[in-house]
Design an enzyme around this catalytic site. Structure first.
Site, mmCIF file in Angstrom:
data_model
loop_
_atom_site.group_PDB
_atom_site.id
_atom_site.type_symbol
_atom_site.label_atom_id
_atom_site.label_comp_id
_atom_site.label_asym_id
_atom_site.label_seq_id
_atom_site.Cartn_x
_atom_site.Cartn_y
_atom_site.Cartn_z
ATOM 1 N N LYS A 53 18.247 -4.859 -23.076
ATOM 2 C CA LYS A 53 17.394 -3.950 -22.286
ATOM 3 C C LYS A 53 15.976 -3.924 -22.861
ATOM 4 O O LYS A 53 14.994 -3.976 -22.127
ATOM 5 C CB LYS A 53 18.004 -2.538 -22.272
ATOM 6 C CG LYS A 53 19.250 -2.435 -21.388
ATOM 7 C CD LYS A 53 20.024 -1.144 -21.571
ATOM 8 C CE LYS A 53 21.316 -1.183 -20.740
ATOM 9 N NZ LYS A 53 22.219 -0.052 -20.980
ATOM 10 N N GLN A 97 22.618 5.225 -24.489
ATOM 11 C CA GLN A 97 23.693 4.261 -24.254
ATOM 12 C C GLN A 97 25.060 4.927 -24.433
ATOM 13 O O GLN A 97 25.304 5.630 -25.418
ATOM 14 C CB GLN A 97 23.536 3.070 -25.229
ATOM 15 C CG GLN A 97 24.501 1.935 -25.001
ATOM 16 C CD GLN A 97 24.280 1.184 -23.682
ATOM 17 O OE1 GLN A 97 23.175 1.183 -23.132
ATOM 18 N NE2 GLN A 97 25.321 0.568 -23.170
ATOM 19 N N ASP A 120 18.814 6.261 -15.824
ATOM 20 C CA ASP A 120 20.222 5.915 -15.566
ATOM 21 C C ASP A 120 20.727 6.612 -14.296
ATOM 22 O O ASP A 120 21.727 6.201 -13.708
ATOM 23 C CB ASP A 120 21.093 6.424 -16.730
ATOM 24 C CG ASP A 120 21.601 5.305 -17.626
ATOM 25 O OD1 ASP A 120 21.722 4.169 -17.145
ATOM 26 O OD2 ASP A 120 21.885 5.605 -18.797
HETATM 27 N N1 GUN Z 1 27.329 1.977 -20.901
HETATM 28 C C1 GUN Z 1 27.843 1.092 -19.999
HETATM 29 N N2 GUN Z 1 27.079 1.051 -18.875
HETATM 30 C C2 GUN Z 1 26.062 1.929 -19.077
HETATM 31 C C3 GUN Z 1 24.955 2.320 -18.281
HETATM 32 O O1 GUN Z 1 24.737 1.875 -17.148
HETATM 33 N N3 GUN Z 1 24.130 3.258 -18.840
HETATM 34 C C4 GUN Z 1 24.353 3.783 -20.088
HETATM 35 N N4 GUN Z 1 23.501 4.702 -20.547
HETATM 36 N N5 GUN Z 1 25.377 3.437 -20.842
HETATM 37 C C5 GUN Z 1 26.225 2.511 -20.344
#
Ligand code: GUN
Length: 282
Positions: A53, A97, A120
């Site tokens: 990311k 995350q 998100d």
């Molecule tokens: N863990 C797995 N997928 C995601 C996501 O789309 N966002 C976040 N913050 N954590 C994740």
């Protein structure tokens, strides 16, 4: 039945190309989109995801940063970090995350993020907006899934869509987005029992169950659009929630793993961050 493999990697690449151009124009107006990703602990898969990311954000001309906090970080300490980012005008998007260590309540943490920076789309305000039809941040994977379905050229309206899984991250929001596009939506989950009875009549199947090889060829209606959200490592190889080799003999369109939904999720995160940064101009 000939099956078209939906190239998520190529669709995401095009989205990112456009985003890079739009970001360059935004930077000329003095706005540099800023994304901060917080990770607590050392989960190897999560560490890989956050690093990609950050890399993607930087490649678009964003300010991308990862805050790596130790496993024993308290909820209070994490919330203080979020408060600081909420108050920082250079930060447009904040992502915590998941999963978080067990001693931290993820719902409290997500609620601490300013809804305007919740790229998100997990904050209750943004989920509320999605379910009431108001503007807000839409979760990245579901947003990407809709674009993959639309890339087939098959209209969603009037179709029977079956979503396998009811998570906050994928199942529930994608069901709502499909409903917004006038599909008739069935959500199957761990208590459904006979999933095949539903999937067999589905024009669109979104498999987000989290179980490798859950959706088999004999569960799919000939010609259906099948979107595989799962990603698992089995015997050293990556696979999804769908038995790919069986599905491609029946489905009309199918996403691969890897190279399907995954690249779209990260592209949509970048789009949400860009959209958050745009708000600085108003
Ligand atoms: N863990 C797995 N997928 C995601 C996501 O789309 N966002 C976040 N913050 N954590 C994740």
């Amino acid at each position: 039945m000939s099956c078209t493999i939906i190239d998520g990697k190529a669709i995401a690449k095009e989205l990112l190309r456009e985003l890079k151009e739009k970001t360059a124009a935004l930077r000329e107006k003095g706005v540099i989109p800023g994304l901060t990703v917080i990770i607590v602990g050392e989960d190897p898969a999560s560490l890989t995801y956050v690093a990609s990311k950050e890399k993607k954000a930087k490649s678009l001309g964003f300010n991308g940063e990862v805050l790596r906090l130790p496993e024993n970080t308290t909820q209070e300490e994490l919330c203080k970090v979020i408060d600081g980012l909420n108050a920082d005008p250079a930060v447009d998007g904040i992502l915590v995350q998941l999963p978080l260590p067990r001693h931290i309540n993820k719902y409290d943490v997500i609620r601490r993020i300013s809804p305007d920076k919740d790229v998100d789309g997990f904050h209750v305000i943004n989920s509320g907006c999605l379910f009431t039809g108001l503007p807000g941040f839409v979760p990245c994977t579901p947003k990407g899934i809709i674009k993959l379905i639309e890339s087939t050229g098959v209209p969603i309206e009037g179709k029977h869509a079956v979503v396998l899984g009811r998570s906050l991250i994928v199942g529930k929001p994608v069901a709502q987005l499909l409903l917004d596009k006038n599909a008739t939506v069935t959500v199957c989950h761990s208590h459904t029992g006979n999933d095949k009875a539903y999937t067999k009549s589905a024009d669109i199947v979104v498999a987000a169950v989290g179980k490798p090889g859950f959706l088999k060829g004999d569960m799919i209606k000939p010609g259906a659009i099948v979107i595989d959200v799962g990603i698992h490592r089995v015997d050293g190889a990556l696979c999804g929630d769908v038995v790919f080799d069986e599905a491609k003999e029946v489905a009309g369109f199918l996403t691969p793993v890897p190279g399907g939904v995954g690249p779209m999720t990260i592209a949509e995160l970048m789009e949400n961050t860009y959209l958050a940064a745009l708000k600085r101009l108003v």
